[in-house]
Design a protein around this motif. Structure first.
Motif, short mmCIF file in Angstrom:
data_model
loop_
_atom_site.label_atom_id
_atom_site.label_comp_id
_atom_site.label_asym_id
_atom_site.label_seq_id
_atom_site.Cartn_x
_atom_site.Cartn_y
_atom_site.Cartn_z
N TRP A 61 0.83 -1.21 0.00
CA TRP A 61 0.00 0.00 0.00
C TRP A 61 0.87 1.26 0.00
O TRP A 61 0.75 2.11 -0.88
CB TRP A 61 -0.94 -0.03 1.21
CG TRP A 61 -1.90 1.11 1.27
CD1 TRP A 61 -1.73 2.30 1.93
CD2 TRP A 61 -3.17 1.19 0.64
NE1 TRP A 61 -2.83 3.09 1.77
CE2 TRP A 61 -3.73 2.43 0.98
CE3 TRP A 61 -3.91 0.31 -0.16
CZ2 TRP A 61 -4.99 2.84 0.54
CZ3 TRP A 61 -5.16 0.71 -0.60
CH2 TRP A 61 -5.69 1.95 -0.25
N CYS A 99 3.27 1.81 -3.04
CA CYS A 99 2.62 2.30 -4.26
C CYS A 99 1.86 3.60 -4.06
O CYS A 99 1.13 4.03 -4.94
CB CYS A 99 1.69 1.22 -4.82
SG CYS A 99 2.58 -0.17 -5.55
N LYS A 100 2.02 4.20 -2.88
CA LYS A 100 1.37 5.48 -2.57
C LYS A 100 -0.15 5.43 -2.79
O LYS A 100 -0.76 6.37 -3.29
CB LYS A 100 2.01 6.61 -3.38
CG LYS A 100 3.50 6.74 -3.10
CD LYS A 100 4.11 7.91 -3.82
CE LYS A 100 5.61 7.94 -3.49
NZ LYS A 100 6.29 9.06 -4.08
N CYS A 101 -0.74 4.33 -2.39
CA CYS A 101 -2.16 4.13 -2.61
C CYS A 101 -3.04 5.13 -1.87
O CYS A 101 -4.14 5.43 -2.32
CB CYS A 101 -2.55 2.69 -2.27
SG CYS A 101 -1.83 1.48 -3.41
N ASP A 102 -2.55 5.68 -0.74
CA ASP A 102 -3.31 6.72 -0.04
C ASP A 102 -3.53 7.95 -0.92
O ASP A 102 -4.44 8.73 -0.67
CB ASP A 102 -2.60 7.15 1.24
CG ASP A 102 -2.95 6.29 2.43
OD1 ASP A 102 -4.02 5.66 2.42
OD2 ASP A 102 -2.15 6.24 3.38
N LEU A 115 -3.97 7.86 -4.28
CA LEU A 115 -4.69 7.51 -5.51
C LEU A 115 -6.20 7.53 -5.27
O LEU A 115 -6.65 7.22 -4.17
CB LEU A 115 -4.27 6.12 -5.99
CG LEU A 115 -2.83 5.97 -6.45
CD1 LEU A 115 -2.50 4.50 -6.68
CD2 LEU A 115 -2.60 6.79 -7.71
N TRP A 160 -10.02 6.20 -5.33
CA TRP A 160 -10.69 4.90 -5.20
C TRP A 160 -11.53 4.68 -6.44
O TRP A 160 -12.13 5.63 -6.91
CB TRP A 160 -11.58 4.92 -3.96
CG TRP A 160 -12.29 3.65 -3.68
CD1 TRP A 160 -13.56 3.31 -4.07
CD2 TRP A 160 -11.80 2.53 -2.95
NE1 TRP A 160 -13.87 2.06 -3.65
CE2 TRP A 160 -12.80 1.56 -2.95
CE3 TRP A 160 -10.59 2.25 -2.32
CZ2 TRP A 160 -12.64 0.33 -2.32
CZ3 TRP A 160 -10.44 1.03 -1.70
CH2 TRP A 160 -11.46 0.08 -1.70
N SER A 204 -6.84 2.98 -6.32
CA SER A 204 -5.94 2.63 -5.21
C SER A 204 -6.04 1.15 -4.86
O SER A 204 -5.03 0.48 -4.63
CB SER A 204 -6.26 3.49 -3.98
OG SER A 204 -7.62 3.35 -3.62
N VAL A 230 -4.40 -0.97 -7.77
CA VAL A 230 -2.94 -0.89 -7.73
C VAL A 230 -2.40 -1.71 -6.55
O VAL A 230 -1.42 -2.45 -6.68
CB VAL A 230 -2.46 0.58 -7.67
CG1 VAL A 230 -0.96 0.66 -7.39
CG2 VAL A 230 -2.82 1.31 -8.96
N PHE A 231 -3.06 -1.60 -5.41
CA PHE A 231 -2.70 -2.38 -4.22
C PHE A 231 -2.74 -3.87 -4.53
O PHE A 231 -1.79 -4.60 -4.25
CB PHE A 231 -3.67 -2.00 -3.10
CG PHE A 231 -3.50 -2.72 -1.80
CD1 PHE A 231 -2.27 -2.84 -1.17
CD2 PHE A 231 -4.61 -3.25 -1.15
CE1 PHE A 231 -2.14 -3.48 0.06
CE2 PHE A 231 -4.49 -3.88 0.07
CZ PHE A 231 -3.25 -4.01 0.68
#
Length: 165
Positions: free
Chosen positions: A70, A73-76, A78, A80, A83, A86-87
């Motif tokens: 998480w 990949c800097k999902c916070d 991205l 929704w 995110s 990608v996660f």
């Protein structure tokens, strides 16, 4: 296609629950044809050779997923459900592959490093980026070793994930 691209209040927690369900939860798997080897909570021995996989707790898995996938990949940062996608790709196809597919979906230079340009582009036209990302995932899976053995499960996973959101 659903138009709700707002993240749930606890975005990582929601993503974690969806991923753990897809990974089989606390069930231990040791399929000799799976290159990951012994797996629990979706965490495999091949990726974590010094970890006691059988003793892995949900809390341990949550920490690994947050730190190694998480956050990596800097999902916070991205939108929704991109995110989430990608996660999941980072977990199942590798962090580098997830970053590269994100960059390709976002139409930016593909260098495997998620930076400000990738994030800004990913936030523009988020519905299109999410759909394109999933198409790229499916194409990448089709070229993966063991696709004949695990391909149906991999593709089912990504379509089920898309259906969930």
């Amino acid at each position: 296609m659903k138009k709700n691209y707002n993240p749930p209040p606890q975005i990582f927690d929601a993503a974690f629950l969806l991923i753990v369900a897809a990974e089989g939860g606390e069930k231990v798997s040791d399929d000799p044809r799976d290159p990951g080897g012994l797996t629990k909570w979706g965490i495999c021995q091949r990726s974590y050779p010094d970890l006691d996989i059988r003793a892995l707790t949900e809390s341990d898995a949550r920490e690994i997923y947050r730190r190694d996938y998480w956050d990596a990949c800097k999902c916070d940062e991205l939108p929704w459900p991109l995110s989430l996608y990608v996660f999941d790709a980072a977990i199942n196809q590798g962090v580098s592959a997830a970053a590269r597919m994100l960059q390709e979906a976002a139409d930016v230079t593909v260098d495997g490093k998620i930076g400000p340009k990738t994030l800004a582009a990913a936030k523009s036209h988020p519905e299109w980026r999410a759909v394109r990302f999933m198409a790229l995932r499916a194409m990448r899976y089709s070229q993966t070793k063991n696709f004949d053995r695990f391909g149906m499960g991999w593709l089912t996973r990504i379509f089920a994930l898309a259906q969930e959101v």
